[in-house]
Every structure is written in structure tokens, then in C-alpha cells.
Design a protein around this motif. Structure first.
Motif, PDB file in Angstrom:
ATOM      1  N   GLU A 133       3.566  -2.551   1.543  1.00 16.39           N
ATOM      2  CA  GLU A 133       3.485  -3.870   2.182  1.00 16.39           C
ATOM      3  C   GLU A 133       2.598  -3.824   3.421  1.00 16.39           C
ATOM      4  O   GLU A 133       2.078  -4.852   3.848  1.00 16.39           O
ATOM      5  CB  GLU A 133       4.865  -4.337   2.659  1.00 16.39           C
ATOM      6  CG  GLU A 133       5.868  -4.603   1.603  1.00 16.39           C
ATOM      7  CD  GLU A 133       7.251  -4.794   2.212  1.00 16.39           C
ATOM      8  OE1 GLU A 133       7.364  -5.148   3.394  1.00 16.39           O
ATOM      9  OE2 GLU A 133       8.225  -4.588   1.484  1.00 16.39           O
ATOM     10  N   ARG A 134       2.450  -2.656   4.021  1.00 17.95           N
ATOM     11  CA  ARG A 134       1.670  -2.528   5.250  1.00 17.95           C
ATOM     12  C   ARG A 134       0.207  -2.877   5.049  1.00 17.95           C
ATOM     13  O   ARG A 134      -0.458  -3.325   5.981  1.00 17.95           O
ATOM     14  CB  ARG A 134       1.753  -1.096   5.789  1.00 17.95           C
ATOM     15  CG  ARG A 134       3.119  -0.702   6.252  1.00 17.95           C
ATOM     16  CD  ARG A 134       3.092   0.712   6.760  1.00 17.95           C
ATOM     17  NE  ARG A 134       4.413   1.135   7.184  1.00 17.95           N
ATOM     18  CZ  ARG A 134       4.628   2.080   8.068  1.00 17.95           C
ATOM     19  NH1 ARG A 134       3.621   2.710   8.618  1.00 17.95           N
ATOM     20  NH2 ARG A 134       5.854   2.408   8.390  1.00 17.95           N
ATOM     21  N   ILE A 135      -0.322  -2.628   3.851  1.00 17.02           N
ATOM     22  CA  ILE A 135      -1.730  -2.903   3.565  1.00 17.02           C
ATOM     23  C   ILE A 135      -1.786  -3.880   2.407  1.00 17.02           C
ATOM     24  O   ILE A 135      -1.336  -3.579   1.308  1.00 17.02           O
ATOM     25  CB  ILE A 135      -2.500  -1.617   3.220  1.00 17.02           C
ATOM     26  CG1 ILE A 135      -2.384  -0.598   4.357  1.00 17.02           C
ATOM     27  CG2 ILE A 135      -3.971  -1.944   2.936  1.00 17.02           C
ATOM     28  CD1 ILE A 135      -2.965   0.751   4.032  1.00 17.02           C
ATOM     29  N   ARG A 136      -2.340  -5.059   2.681  1.00 21.37           N
ATOM     30  CA  ARG A 136      -2.428  -6.107   1.661  1.00 21.37           C
ATOM     31  C   ARG A 136      -3.896  -6.517   1.517  1.00 21.37           C
ATOM     32  O   ARG A 136      -4.587  -6.701   2.512  1.00 21.37           O
ATOM     33  CB  ARG A 136      -1.579  -7.301   2.057  1.00 21.37           C
ATOM     34  CG  ARG A 136      -0.110  -6.943   2.217  1.00 21.37           C
ATOM     35  CD  ARG A 136       0.737  -8.099   2.714  1.00 21.37           C
ATOM     36  NE  ARG A 136       0.927  -9.117   1.716  1.00 21.37           N
ATOM     37  CZ  ARG A 136       1.873  -9.067   0.771  1.00 21.37           C
ATOM     38  NH1 ARG A 136       2.702  -8.040   0.714  1.00 21.37           N
ATOM     39  NH2 ARG A 136       1.986 -10.045  -0.110  1.00 21.37           N
ATOM     40  N   ILE A 137      -4.321  -6.667   0.288  1.00 23.14           N
ATOM     41  CA  ILE A 137      -5.668  -7.138  -0.018  1.00 23.14           C
ATOM     42  C   ILE A 137      -5.516  -8.466  -0.744  1.00 23.14           C
ATOM     43  O   ILE A 137      -4.853  -8.539  -1.786  1.00 23.14           O
ATOM     44  CB  ILE A 137      -6.438  -6.125  -0.909  1.00 23.14           C
ATOM     45  CG1 ILE A 137      -6.449  -4.726  -0.287  1.00 23.14           C
ATOM     46  CG2 ILE A 137      -7.854  -6.645  -1.206  1.00 23.14           C
ATOM     47  CD1 ILE A 137      -7.152  -4.615   1.047  1.00 23.14           C
ATOM     48  N   ASP A 138      -6.111  -9.488  -0.157  1.00 27.33           N
ATOM     49  CA  ASP A 138      -6.004 -10.844  -0.717  1.00 27.33           C
ATOM     50  C   ASP A 138      -4.553 -11.222  -1.021  1.00 27.33           C
ATOM     51  O   ASP A 138      -4.245 -11.806  -2.061  1.00 27.33           O
ATOM     52  CB  ASP A 138      -6.887 -10.992  -1.954  1.00 27.33           C
ATOM     53  CG  ASP A 138      -8.365 -11.002  -1.589  1.00 27.33           C
ATOM     54  OD1 ASP A 138      -8.695 -11.467  -0.482  1.00 27.33           O
ATOM     55  OD2 ASP A 138      -9.186 -10.550  -2.412  1.00 27.33           O
ATOM     56  N   GLY A 139      -3.659 -10.872  -0.097  1.00 29.60           N
ATOM     57  CA  GLY A 139      -2.265 -11.296  -0.192  1.00 29.60           C
ATOM     58  C   GLY A 139      -1.352 -10.412  -1.015  1.00 29.60           C
ATOM     59  O   GLY A 139      -0.162 -10.687  -1.114  1.00 29.60           O
ATOM     60  N   ARG A 140      -1.885  -9.354  -1.617  1.00 28.52           N
ATOM     61  CA  ARG A 140      -1.061  -8.486  -2.468  1.00 28.52           C
ATOM     62  C   ARG A 140      -1.035  -7.067  -1.925  1.00 28.52           C
ATOM     63  O   ARG A 140      -2.068  -6.550  -1.502  1.00 28.52           O
ATOM     64  CB  ARG A 140      -1.632  -8.466  -3.883  1.00 28.52           C
ATOM     65  CG  ARG A 140      -1.544  -9.807  -4.558  1.00 28.52           C
ATOM     66  CD  ARG A 140      -1.753  -9.632  -6.050  1.00 28.52           C
ATOM     67  NE  ARG A 140      -1.378 -10.861  -6.718  1.00 28.52           N
ATOM     68  CZ  ARG A 140      -2.236 -11.618  -7.366  1.00 28.52           C
ATOM     69  NH1 ARG A 140      -3.495 -11.284  -7.446  1.00 28.52           N
ATOM     70  NH2 ARG A 140      -1.818 -12.725  -7.947  1.00 28.52           N
ATOM     71  N   PRO A 141       0.131  -6.429  -1.991  1.00 26.40           N
ATOM     72  CA  PRO A 141       0.193  -5.024  -1.577  1.00 26.40           C
ATOM     73  C   PRO A 141      -0.765  -4.182  -2.421  1.00 26.40           C
ATOM     74  O   PRO A 141      -0.948  -4.448  -3.610  1.00 26.40           O
ATOM     75  CB  PRO A 141       1.640  -4.609  -1.845  1.00 26.40           C
ATOM     76  CG  PRO A 141       2.407  -5.887  -1.905  1.00 26.40           C
ATOM     77  CD  PRO A 141       1.436  -6.929  -2.430  1.00 26.40           C
ATOM     78  N   ILE A 142      -1.379  -3.194  -1.798  1.00 22.86           N
ATOM     79  CA  ILE A 142      -2.298  -2.342  -2.548  1.00 22.86           C
ATOM     80  C   ILE A 142      -1.518  -1.478  -3.538  1.00 22.86           C
ATOM     81  O   ILE A 142      -0.318  -1.268  -3.388  1.00 22.86           O
ATOM     82  CB  ILE A 142      -3.158  -1.462  -1.625  1.00 22.86           C
ATOM     83  CG1 ILE A 142      -2.309  -0.468  -0.830  1.00 22.86           C
ATOM     84  CG2 ILE A 142      -3.993  -2.308  -0.695  1.00 22.86           C
ATOM     85  CD1 ILE A 142      -3.127   0.577  -0.134  1.00 22.86           C
ATOM     86  N   SER A 143      -2.230  -0.976  -4.517  1.00 24.19           N
ATOM     87  CA  SER A 143      -1.603  -0.127  -5.530  1.00 24.19           C
ATOM     88  C   SER A 143      -1.227   1.218  -4.913  1.00 24.19           C
ATOM     89  O   SER A 143      -1.749   1.613  -3.859  1.00 24.19           O
ATOM     90  CB  SER A 143      -2.569   0.107  -6.692  1.00 24.19           C
ATOM     91  OG  SER A 143      -3.665   0.904  -6.260  1.00 24.19           O
ATOM     92  N   LYS A 144      -0.331   1.922  -5.575  1.00 22.29           N
ATOM     93  CA  LYS A 144       0.042   3.259  -5.108  1.00 22.29           C
ATOM     94  C   LYS A 144      -1.171   4.171  -5.057  1.00 22.29           C
ATOM     95  O   LYS A 144      -1.360   4.925  -4.104  1.00 22.29           O
ATOM     96  CB  LYS A 144       1.125   3.855  -6.007  1.00 22.29           C
ATOM     97  CG  LYS A 144       2.474   3.216  -5.824  1.00 22.29           C
ATOM     98  CD  LYS A 144       3.523   3.878  -6.687  1.00 22.29           C
ATOM     99  CE  LYS A 144       4.890   3.286  -6.414  1.00 22.29           C
ATOM    100  NZ  LYS A 144       5.945   3.955  -7.170  1.00 22.29           N
ATOM    101  N   GLU A 145      -2.012   4.084  -6.088  1.00 24.94           N
ATOM    102  CA  GLU A 145      -3.204   4.938  -6.140  1.00 24.94           C
ATOM    103  C   GLU A 145      -4.127   4.664  -4.954  1.00 24.94           C
ATOM    104  O   GLU A 145      -4.594   5.586  -4.280  1.00 24.94           O
ATOM    105  CB  GLU A 145      -3.951   4.700  -7.449  1.00 24.94           C
ATOM    106  CG  GLU A 145      -5.215   5.529  -7.577  1.00 24.94           C
ATOM    107  CD  GLU A 145      -5.978   5.235  -8.853  1.00 24.94           C
ATOM    108  OE1 GLU A 145      -7.103   5.728  -8.959  1.00 24.94           O
ATOM    109  OE2 GLU A 145      -5.470   4.511  -9.729  1.00 24.94           O
ATOM    110  N   ASN A 146      -4.395   3.380  -4.670  1.00 30.76           N
ATOM    111  CA  ASN A 146      -5.271   3.046  -3.545  1.00 30.76           C
ATOM    112  C   ASN A 146      -4.628   3.369  -2.206  1.00 30.76           C
ATOM    113  O   ASN A 146      -5.328   3.732  -1.265  1.00 30.76           O
ATOM    114  CB  ASN A 146      -5.694   1.583  -3.604  1.00 30.76           C
ATOM    115  CG  ASN A 146      -6.764   1.339  -4.628  1.00 30.76           C
ATOM    116  OD1 ASN A 146      -7.496   2.244  -5.012  1.00 30.76           O
ATOM    117  ND2 ASN A 146      -6.859   0.115  -5.101  1.00 30.76           N
ATOM    118  N   PHE A 147      -3.318   3.236  -2.090  1.00 30.97           N
ATOM    119  CA  PHE A 147      -2.637   3.600  -0.847  1.00 30.97           C
ATOM    120  C   PHE A 147      -2.919   5.063  -0.529  1.00 30.97           C
ATOM    121  O   PHE A 147      -3.287   5.409   0.595  1.00 30.97           O
ATOM    122  CB  PHE A 147      -1.125   3.355  -0.954  1.00 30.97           C
ATOM    123  CG  PHE A 147      -0.393   3.608   0.333  1.00 30.97           C
ATOM    124  CD1 PHE A 147      -0.111   2.566   1.192  1.00 30.97           C
ATOM    125  CD2 PHE A 147       0.024   4.888   0.683  1.00 30.97           C
ATOM    126  CE1 PHE A 147       0.570   2.790   2.390  1.00 30.97           C
ATOM    127  CE2 PHE A 147       0.703   5.120   1.872  1.00 30.97           C
ATOM    128  CZ  PHE A 147       0.972   4.067   2.726  1.00 30.97           C
TER     129      PHE A 147
END
Length: 147
Positions: A119-133
Motif C-alpha cells: 500500500e505504501r507505493i501506488r501507481i495510478d491508484g493501485r498498490p504495486i505488484s510484489k515483483e515490482n515492490f
């Protein structure tokens, strides 16, 4: 001679990123460590500029329309919210307005998280994927450690 750490290959997985982020290296765990961390936060706006430069985003070097490096891509706009209450709600509202009413792409970082650390990192309103995190955490950490 290269250090032992330089020879280590780090598993850049989501699980390892979360473990590293929640480790005592990043989290103050004693009253004296919390006081020391708070004492360092005296110039948050200037600190933000330093951190952005370390990540390759220097807002002071944005190209001007008259420069030869000017492109049709505008420099990133950054909204930095500080204070003791309501930062997450304020940012969520601003992020939603920018996306829905101005058709902008947004990225948002908040802390702490409520349920899931992504939840800390959101792209266009959505939490980033585990892989991208995992990828983003380790890339950012390497950028900061290189200073």
C-alpha cells in the motif's frame, strides 16, 4: 580489493525486500533511536531534494523550453505532504483528483501501511505488484547506499 558485500548476490524478491525494510536498519526500535531519528528530521524539504537527486530526479535541473534538451515530457510534479495527522488521506484525495479530473498518471508513497506493505507505493491508484515492490526497493536501496 572488493568487499565481501560487493561479491554477495542479493535475492531481490518481495519477501527479502519486506524483511530488509522492516529490519532494525530501517526501523527505530528503542526510545533513544527514535529520538535520534526525530532529531535528524529538521529540514525535510531540503532532505527530499537530496533523496530525489540520489534516485536520479533532480527537480532543479528540469530542462527549460529554450534548452536543447527540452522534450515534450514535462518534469515530474511532486506533492510532498508532512505533518502528524492526515497525510495519507490528504495524498489519497489529491492523487484521486489528479487521476480522475486531470487525467494524470500518478505515483504515491505513504508510510506506514494499514494492511499490506505494498500500500505504501501506488501507481495510478493501485498498490504495486510484489515483483515490482522487490525490484524498486532494491534499486532504491542501492542508489542510497552508493552515497
Amino acid at each position: 580489493e572488493k568487499s565481501k558485500q560487493e561479491h554477495q548476490i542479493i535475492d531481490e524478491s518481495y519477501e527479502n525486500a519486506v524483511s530488509a525494510l522492516l529490519s532494525p536498519l530501517h526501523q527505530s526500535t528503542t526510545p533513544s533511536a527514535i529520538r535520534a531519528a526525530a532529531a535528524r528530521r529538521k529540514a525535510t524539504l531540503q532532505d527530499m531534494h537530496v533523496y530525489l537527486r540520489r534516485l536520479g530526479l533532480d527537480l532543479n535541473d528540469a530542462p527549460s523550453p529554450s534548452s536543447s534538451s527540452f522534450s515534450s515530457q514535462p518534469p515530474p510534479l511532486i506533492l510532498h505532504v508532512t505533518g502528524t495527522k492526515g497525510k495519507g488521506s490528504t495524498l489519497s484525495l489529491c492523487e484521486s483528483l489528479l487521476r480522475r479530473h486531470h487525467n494524470l498518471h500518478t505515483g504515491m508513497f505513504t508510510s506506514p501501511h494499514l494492511v499490506d506493505i505494498r500500500e505504501r507505493i501506488r501507481i495510478d491508484g493501485r498498490p504495486i505488484s510484489k515483483e515490482n515492490f522487490g525490484k524498486i526497493y532494491w534499486r532504491g536501496r542501492r542508489s542510497f547506499e552508493s552515497y
